[in-house]
Design an enzyme around this catalytic site. Sequence first.
Site, short mmCIF file in Angstrom:
data_model
loop_
_atom_site.label_atom_id
_atom_site.label_comp_id
_atom_site.label_asym_id
_atom_site.label_seq_id
_atom_site.Cartn_x
_atom_site.Cartn_y
_atom_site.Cartn_z
N SER A 29 0.74 -1.33 0.04
CA SER A 29 -0.13 -0.14 0.01
C SER A 29 0.87 1.27 -0.12
CB SER A 29 -1.09 -0.01 1.18
OG SER A 29 -0.27 -0.31 2.22
N HIS A 70 -5.59 -3.18 -2.93
CA HIS A 70 -5.11 -2.30 -3.99
C HIS A 70 -5.06 -2.77 -5.36
CE1 HIS A 70 -4.18 0.95 -1.10
NE2 HIS A 70 -3.68 -0.07 -0.11
N LYS A 127 -11.78 1.07 -1.41
CA LYS A 127 -10.51 1.81 -2.40
C LYS A 127 -11.17 1.67 -3.89
CE LYS A 127 -7.34 1.00 0.92
NZ LYS A 127 -6.82 0.07 1.87
C1 LIG Z 1 -6.58 -0.18 3.25
C2 LIG Z 1 -5.98 -1.34 3.43
C3 LIG Z 1 -6.64 -2.41 4.39
C4 LIG Z 1 -7.57 -1.84 5.52
O1 LIG Z 1 -8.82 -1.71 4.79
P1 LIG Z 1 -9.93 -0.85 5.36
O2 LIG Z 1 -11.26 -1.41 4.83
O3 LIG Z 1 -9.81 0.52 5.22
O4 LIG Z 1 -10.00 -1.00 7.15
C5 LIG Z 1 -6.27 -3.64 4.61
N1 LIG Z 1 -5.17 -3.86 3.73
C6 LIG Z 1 -4.48 -3.22 2.88
C7 LIG Z 1 -3.42 -3.60 1.96
C8 LIG Z 1 -4.76 -1.85 2.55
O5 LIG Z 1 -4.29 -0.97 2.08
#
Ligand SMILES: *Cc1c(COP(=O)(O)O)cnc(C)c1O
Length: 392
Positions: free
Chosen positions: A180, A208, A240
């Site tokens: 990320s 992502h 996302k």
């Molecule tokens: C954003 C993210 C999460 C967390 O997800 P949320 O729904 O925002 O809690 C978990 N793993 C990765 C790799 C992320 O980028």
Amino acid sequence: MVNPDAVLQLALDTRQHESRYRHRKTLQSPQGVEVLVDGKKRLGFSSNDYLGLANHSAVISAFQQAANQYGVGSGASHLVSGHSAEHQALEEELAAFTGRSRAILFSTGYMANVGVIRALMGQGDLVVQDRLNHASLLDGGFLCRAQFERYSHTDIDAVQALLAGNSGQRKLLATDGVFSMDGDLADLPALADIADQNNAWLMVDDAHGFGVLGKTGRGIAEHFTMDIDRLPILVGTLGKAFGTFGAFVAGSEALIESLIQFARTYIYTTALPPAVAAATRTALTLIDSESWRREKLLGLIAHFQQGAAARDIRLMASPTPIQPVLIGDDEKVIKVGEYLLDAGFWTGAIRPPTVPVGSARLRITLTAEHTKEQVNGLLDALEKALKTVGAT
Ligand SMILES: *Cc1c(COP(=O)(O)O)cnc(C)c1O
């Protein structure tokens, strides 16, 4: 009695001195390219809304209609009385989307990762993870009471050594699909081989990748054209590229039933609002039908990389919409971020402990809603910012 505030203030002061103090900016507009931040218009280059679905009219309508039909709150956890027809339908559609037998919704990706690892692993087991995995995977590793080992970023030999050199009743190898804060990819085919050879279960968090990677947006599995059965535990988030909120785990019947029975972050929390599930169902159809969003995004990533090279701006190697510029120094990254903000561009200044010490970076993200002209504007401002701050 000691005043807790005095103790807390000490830690806050330390964080301030280290140039690591975090501040929130307030958004007065929808997520998108042109945003209103703290009362000023900016171009947003820091959200994870990669496909521009967070403010898509069809997604908004689905949300509104479902709110009219179901109200706002879900009222209870999924196992008590909060599991609505919208949740059920979305789970079935996510199972089909990922090509797995079943999928289960979680309220957030953070909770999905912690819940999965704690449900599957415990004392006497072994959990192995990439050091740069998302905090939620790492926290799952710490919380589950199994032996927890981390390897340096994408070091395949280290994975092999850890899995072969440690026993465990159960073994779990967990990795981000797309990292990320770096934007690079895990070498999933190699990790799947190592997991196979060592009887370990592979868990991939493709937060992502879904919607973005692969010709049809099926994520990292499609990117590597891997048989989905090689990724037995697949996590996706909905906040996302899906543009909504929540998360899911896709896998076998036995995996999903195990999570319903044993995942504490699933059992002991209120279900997502049904309207969020309904909005996500529409986002899912857009991921399928509007492939131009992915194609445009790929074009913008290439355009950004070429423009950076032409201006001697060094980027981290990333094939995804996450395009970080490594700066190193915590104070400099803040200054570059502030310079860009003054010039009208909102980017992410990422410092430790989110990233390792000495690797502070500007995290620039591109979305399908950006134009080439906007990207050029950012690159021009970035070139000036890096020179002015002396961060090249
Ligand atoms: C954003 C993210 C999460 C967390 O997800 P949320 O729904 O925002 O809690 C978990 N793993 C990765 C790799 C992320 O980028």
